[in-house]
Design a protein around this motif. Structure first.
Motif, PDB file in Angstrom:
ATOM      1  N   GLN A   1       0.872  -1.354  -0.040  1.00  0.00           N
ATOM      2  CA  GLN A   1      -0.003  -0.032   0.035  1.00  0.00           C
ATOM      3  C   GLN A   1       0.951   1.134  -0.046  1.00  0.00           C
ATOM      4  OE1 GLN A   1      -2.373  -0.754   3.512  1.00  0.00           O
ATOM      5  NE2 GLN A   1      -4.324  -1.718   2.129  1.00  0.00           N
ATOM      6  N   GLU A   2       1.932   1.325   0.742  1.00  0.00           N
ATOM      7  CA  GLU A   2       3.058   2.454   0.806  1.00  0.00           C
ATOM      8  C   GLU A   2       3.672   2.560  -0.521  1.00  0.00           C
ATOM      9  OE1 GLU A   2       4.602   5.501   3.034  1.00  0.00           O
ATOM     10  OE2 GLU A   2       2.994   4.363   3.444  1.00  0.00           O
ATOM     11  N   LEU A   3       3.985   1.449  -1.104  1.00  0.00           N
ATOM     12  CA  LEU A   3       4.478   1.725  -2.359  1.00  0.00           C
ATOM     13  C   LEU A   3       3.710   2.107  -3.718  1.00  0.00           C
ATOM     14  CD1 LEU A   3       7.534  -1.129  -2.619  1.00  0.00           C
ATOM     15  CD2 LEU A   3       7.778   1.274  -2.707  1.00  0.00           C
ATOM     16  N   GLU A   4       2.355   1.664  -3.490  1.00  0.00           N
ATOM     17  CA  GLU A   4       1.501   1.965  -4.630  1.00  0.00           C
ATOM     18  C   GLU A   4       1.140   3.592  -4.311  1.00  0.00           C
ATOM     19  OE1 GLU A   4      -0.422   0.785  -6.714  1.00  0.00           O
ATOM     20  OE2 GLU A   4       0.233  -1.418  -6.905  1.00  0.00           O
ATOM     21  N   SER A   5       1.230   4.238  -3.157  1.00  0.00           N
ATOM     22  CA  SER A   5       0.916   5.559  -2.828  1.00  0.00           C
ATOM     23  C   SER A   5       2.152   6.218  -3.444  1.00  0.00           C
ATOM     24  CB  SER A   5       0.432   5.873  -1.660  1.00  0.00           C
ATOM     25  OG  SER A   5       1.636   5.659  -0.782  1.00  0.00           O
ATOM     26  N   ILE A   6       3.223   5.834  -3.356  1.00  0.00           N
ATOM     27  CA  ILE A   6       4.404   6.441  -3.802  1.00  0.00           C
ATOM     28  C   ILE A   6       4.342   6.399  -5.474  1.00  0.00           C
ATOM     29  CG2 ILE A   6       6.902   6.090  -4.135  1.00  0.00           C
ATOM     30  CD1 ILE A   6       6.560   7.420  -1.639  1.00  0.00           C
ATOM     31  N   LEU A   7       4.042   5.181  -5.961  1.00  0.00           N
ATOM     32  CA  LEU A   7       4.156   5.131  -7.464  1.00  0.00           C
ATOM     33  C   LEU A   7       3.143   5.733  -8.249  1.00  0.00           C
ATOM     34  CD1 LEU A   7       4.802   1.117  -7.419  1.00  0.00           C
ATOM     35  CD2 LEU A   7       6.182   2.927  -8.454  1.00  0.00           C
ATOM     36  N   GLU A   8       1.871   6.242  -7.444  1.00  0.00           N
ATOM     37  CA  GLU A   8       0.664   7.061  -8.009  1.00  0.00           C
ATOM     38  C   GLU A   8       1.082   8.629  -8.104  1.00  0.00           C
ATOM     39  OE1 GLU A   8      -2.539   5.938  -5.780  1.00  0.00           O
ATOM     40  OE2 GLU A   8      -2.677   3.878  -6.437  1.00  0.00           O
ATOM     41  N   LEU A   9       2.001   8.853  -7.323  1.00  0.00           N
ATOM     42  CA  LEU A   9       2.707  10.286  -7.423  1.00  0.00           C
ATOM     43  C   LEU A   9       3.248  10.843  -8.600  1.00  0.00           C
ATOM     44  CD1 LEU A   9       4.769  10.741  -3.838  1.00  0.00           C
ATOM     45  CD2 LEU A   9       2.381  11.411  -4.420  1.00  0.00           C
ATOM     46  N   ASP A  10       2.675  12.103  -8.926  1.00  0.00           N
ATOM     47  CA  ASP A  10       2.999  12.492 -10.369  1.00  0.00           C
ATOM     48  C   ASP A  10       4.187  13.333 -10.266  1.00  0.00           C
ATOM     49  OD1 ASP A  10       3.075  13.330 -13.137  1.00  0.00           O
ATOM     50  OD2 ASP A  10       1.637  15.055 -12.749  1.00  0.00           O
ATOM     51  N   LYS A  11       5.472  12.703 -10.053  1.00  0.00           N
ATOM     52  CA  LYS A  11       6.617  13.261 -10.186  1.00  0.00           C
ATOM     53  C   LYS A  11       7.756  12.174 -10.477  1.00  0.00           C
ATOM     54  CE  LYS A  11       6.323  14.069  -5.410  1.00  0.00           C
ATOM     55  NZ  LYS A  11       6.702  15.362  -4.871  1.00  0.00           N
ATOM     56  N   THR A  12       9.013  12.594 -10.408  1.00  0.00           N
ATOM     57  CA  THR A  12      10.073  11.860 -10.738  1.00  0.00           C
ATOM     58  C   THR A  12      10.453  11.215  -9.617  1.00  0.00           C
ATOM     59  OG1 THR A  12      10.779  13.326 -12.638  1.00  0.00           O
ATOM     60  CG2 THR A  12      12.543  12.212 -11.813  1.00  0.00           C
ATOM     61  N   ILE A  13      10.675   9.828  -9.592  1.00  0.00           N
ATOM     62  CA  ILE A  13      11.237   9.151  -8.364  1.00  0.00           C
ATOM     63  C   ILE A  13      12.226   8.108  -8.944  1.00  0.00           C
ATOM     64  CG2 ILE A  13      10.567   7.648  -6.338  1.00  0.00           C
ATOM     65  CD1 ILE A  13       7.798   9.164  -6.460  1.00  0.00           C
ATOM     66  N   VAL A  14      13.225   8.080  -8.249  1.00  0.00           N
ATOM     67  CA  VAL A  14      14.086   7.214  -8.751  1.00  0.00           C
ATOM     68  C   VAL A  14      14.484   6.136  -7.369  1.00  0.00           C
ATOM     69  CG1 VAL A  14      16.608   6.560  -9.092  1.00  0.00           C
ATOM     70  CG2 VAL A  14      15.504   8.375 -10.209  1.00  0.00           C
ATOM     71  N   PHE A  15      14.192   4.896  -7.610  1.00  0.00           N
ATOM     72  CA  PHE A  15      14.363   3.895  -6.403  1.00  0.00           C
ATOM     73  C   PHE A  15      15.535   3.093  -6.729  1.00  0.00           C
ATOM     74  CE2 PHE A  15       9.781   4.132  -7.782  1.00  0.00           C
ATOM     75  CZ  PHE A  15       9.157   4.206  -6.386  1.00  0.00           C
ATOM     76  N   VAL A  16      16.029   2.787  -5.514  1.00  0.00           N
ATOM     77  CA  VAL A  16      17.328   1.906  -5.457  1.00  0.00           C
ATOM     78  C   VAL A  16      16.837   0.641  -4.485  1.00  0.00           C
ATOM     79  CG1 VAL A  16      19.587   1.739  -4.707  1.00  0.00           C
ATOM     80  CG2 VAL A  16      18.882   3.906  -5.481  1.00  0.00           C
TER      81      VAL A  16
END
Length: 164
Positions: free
Chosen positions: A101-116
């Motif tokens: 659920q936390e990652l889904e909410s992050i992935l829905e953000l309309d912004k540039t995100i780089v995951f490691v």
């Protein structure tokens, strides 16, 4: 734009993710550090990462609530690292569903995100339940992230190869 850098421990994925977000950002990016200070060895690793990135980033430290930490920011975000966040979530009693659920909410953000993220799927099945739970969660979450990212890079020996 969402991007994932995945690779083994000390593969160079973090450094390459930092270079990538700096080269692809118009604003000073946020470095969302998820690692908690648990012992002197971890503190040394954290200090080394801080020195490595210098003043190129706005550093936020948040071991659990990663969505809350970045949801209102207009800057691109580097989440370093998802593996430590998974570790923290288990340590603090959270479930795989909480993590999804936390990652889904992050992935829905309309912004540039780089995951490691550490690639832990190439090893053997561990002999203890906690390690198996971690590997299972990491595998499921890495599939979720990679599936939703525009680009995915696999890193070995400091070389990141685009695989998506």
């Amino acid at each position: 734009m969402k991007t994932l850098f995945i690779g083994g421990i000390k593969s160079g994925k973090s450094l390459n993710a930092q270079k990538y977000i700096l080269e692809n950002s118009d604003a000073k990016p946020i470095y969302l550090a998820t690692t908690e200070f648990v012992d002197a060895g971890m503190k040394e690793r954290i200090d080394a990462h801080k020195q490595e990135r210098g003043d190129d980033f706005i550093t936020l430290e948040e071991p659990l609530k990663i969505h809350e930490a970045v949801k209102n920011s207009s800057s691109p975000v580097l989440i370093e690292c998802v593996s430590m966040w998974i570790n923290n979530m288990f340590y603090h009693g959270h479930t795989l569903l909480d993590m999804l659920q936390e990652l889904e909410s992050i992935l829905e953000l309309d912004k540039t995100i780089v995951f490691v993220l550490n690639d832990v799927g190439s090893g053997i099945i561990p002999d203890n339940q906690l390690a198996r739970d971690f590997i299972d969660a990491s595998g499921k979450l890495s599939q979720l992230i990679a599936g939703r990212c525009d680009e995915v890079y696999h890193t070995i020996a400091g070389i990141s190869t685009r695989i998506k």
